[in-house]
Write a protein that holds these residues in place. Sequence first.
Motif, PDB file in Angstrom:
ATOM      1  N   LEU A 278       0.778  -1.032  -0.083  1.00  0.00           N
ATOM      2  CA  LEU A 278       0.027   0.090   0.081  1.00  0.00           C
ATOM      3  C   LEU A 278       1.073   1.348   0.005  1.00  0.00           C
ATOM      4  CD1 LEU A 278      -2.600  -0.914   2.658  1.00  0.00           C
ATOM      5  CD2 LEU A 278      -2.792  -1.252   0.386  1.00  0.00           C
ATOM      6  N   THR A 279       2.282   1.206   0.090  1.00  0.00           N
ATOM      7  CA  THR A 279       3.185   2.283  -0.075  1.00  0.00           C
ATOM      8  C   THR A 279       4.054   2.388  -1.018  1.00  0.00           C
ATOM      9  OG1 THR A 279       4.962   1.304   1.266  1.00  0.00           O
ATOM     10  CG2 THR A 279       3.056   1.759   2.784  1.00  0.00           C
ATOM     11  N   SER A 280       4.855   3.203  -1.157  1.00  0.00           N
ATOM     12  CA  SER A 280       5.673   3.505  -1.934  1.00  0.00           C
ATOM     13  C   SER A 280       7.078   3.192  -1.655  1.00  0.00           C
ATOM     14  CB  SER A 280       5.887   4.965  -2.607  1.00  0.00           C
ATOM     15  OG  SER A 280       5.990   5.839  -1.449  1.00  0.00           O
ATOM     16  N   GLU A 281       6.921   2.536  -0.428  1.00  0.00           N
ATOM     17  CA  GLU A 281       8.434   2.115   0.320  1.00  0.00           C
ATOM     18  C   GLU A 281       8.832   0.785  -0.318  1.00  0.00           C
ATOM     19  OE1 GLU A 281       8.010   1.835   4.452  1.00  0.00           O
ATOM     20  OE2 GLU A 281       7.121   3.856   4.648  1.00  0.00           O
ATOM     21  N   LYS A 282      10.126   0.631  -0.370  1.00  0.00           N
ATOM     22  CA  LYS A 282      10.637  -0.704  -0.798  1.00  0.00           C
ATOM     23  C   LYS A 282      10.777  -1.717   0.280  1.00  0.00           C
ATOM     24  CE  LYS A 282      12.951   0.688  -5.247  1.00  0.00           C
ATOM     25  NZ  LYS A 282      14.183   0.903  -5.939  1.00  0.00           N
ATOM     26  N   SER A 283      10.269  -2.828  -0.002  1.00  0.00           N
ATOM     27  CA  SER A 283      10.304  -3.716   1.254  1.00  0.00           C
ATOM     28  C   SER A 283      11.540  -4.840   0.927  1.00  0.00           C
ATOM     29  CB  SER A 283       9.040  -4.701   1.334  1.00  0.00           C
ATOM     30  OG  SER A 283       9.193  -5.569   2.265  1.00  0.00           O
ATOM     31  N   LYS A 284      11.963  -5.298   2.068  1.00  0.00           N
ATOM     32  CA  LYS A 284      12.876  -6.283   1.976  1.00  0.00           C
ATOM     33  C   LYS A 284      12.333  -7.925   1.594  1.00  0.00           C
ATOM     34  CE  LYS A 284      16.542  -4.033   4.628  1.00  0.00           C
ATOM     35  NZ  LYS A 284      17.269  -3.927   5.962  1.00  0.00           N
ATOM     36  N   SER A 285      11.120  -7.769   1.952  1.00  0.00           N
ATOM     37  CA  SER A 285      10.247  -8.793   1.691  1.00  0.00           C
ATOM     38  C   SER A 285      10.234  -9.409   0.095  1.00  0.00           C
ATOM     39  CB  SER A 285       8.766  -8.870   2.061  1.00  0.00           C
ATOM     40  OG  SER A 285       7.984  -9.912   1.625  1.00  0.00           O
TER      41      SER A 285
END
Length: 337
Positions: A86-93
């Motif tokens: 839901l965000t523009s953040e890059k996840s390490k997942s």
Amino acid sequence: MMIDIWKNIERKQFSPIYLLYGMESFLINETKQKLLKNMLTEEELDFNFASYDLEEVPIEVAIEDAETLPFMGEKRLIFLHNPFFLTSEKSKSKVEHDISKLEAYLQEPVPYSTIVFVAPYEKLDERKKITKLLKRSAEVFEAKKLSEQEIKTWIRHRAGANQVEINDDAMEMLLTLSGTNLMMLASEIDKLSLYSEDVIDKHTVEILASKSLEQNIFSLVDKVINRNMEEALRIYYDLLKQNEEPIKILSILAGQFRLLYQTNELMRRGYGQQQIANFLKIHPFRIKLAAGQAKMFSEEELNKIMMWLADADYQMKTSALTKSMIIEMLLFKIHGS
């Protein structure tokens, strides 16, 4: 909005989808607890409650769970944590989500399950199709820092949940003594409720409310600038008895006067209290209190006090005087200014 959502939950009027997002974790946890308490019995929790971390589990697994009929109950409750998509953040997942499955579910959620998206992010990416669809489909609760009026509404609601009321004077005193941290306030309200039959009054708050070190320093400064040196020294000696380090006391004292200096300067430039709070990134209630104290000093006096504080810090590191004596001398200087 927050109180309205809570009241509906307490009336057992549940939405099929909730979106809880923001950085005020206490409010998010409070909402989750209300859902658990009001939707499921203890016996039903084992069968009809699930919690998933979406950084580890694909969304389609959670949706499949939501579409499973409840067992030995009427409702299923599912918490979905960290919906990073839901965000523009890059996840390490490395988990890949089938967002189309979620989109289909949001358009036609099953009536017997409630899904709660728990998104501990300051902002969501409003440009994304899934974010727009979720916000249209869900009961949305943004857990941001509360304004002074919202905190007071929340305090009344918390007191009411404990079967007591709190009057306005008591509320002002509680905020002055304990600050605006919701977790600390909740603990204080719960404690004060035990000692009050029907109404929490100012006298009960003065006697029983715990003070943070910062709030003790605020009270100390207040006594000094109102020329009540005897009470100021009593607070200071009490802090020493509680094994508070003089250098820590000096640091917070300096922080309080720095806030007075900044508030005074920004008010001189025409800023309102809300603008000052936004500029300094400090809760508006603290600015309200600081503005009241800042009026007691001229700009020249505040400049002088800031110099004395810097000098006291230097003395603590170089002088043969005891650290506690250095602060005591500083308080008398401020008192005489």
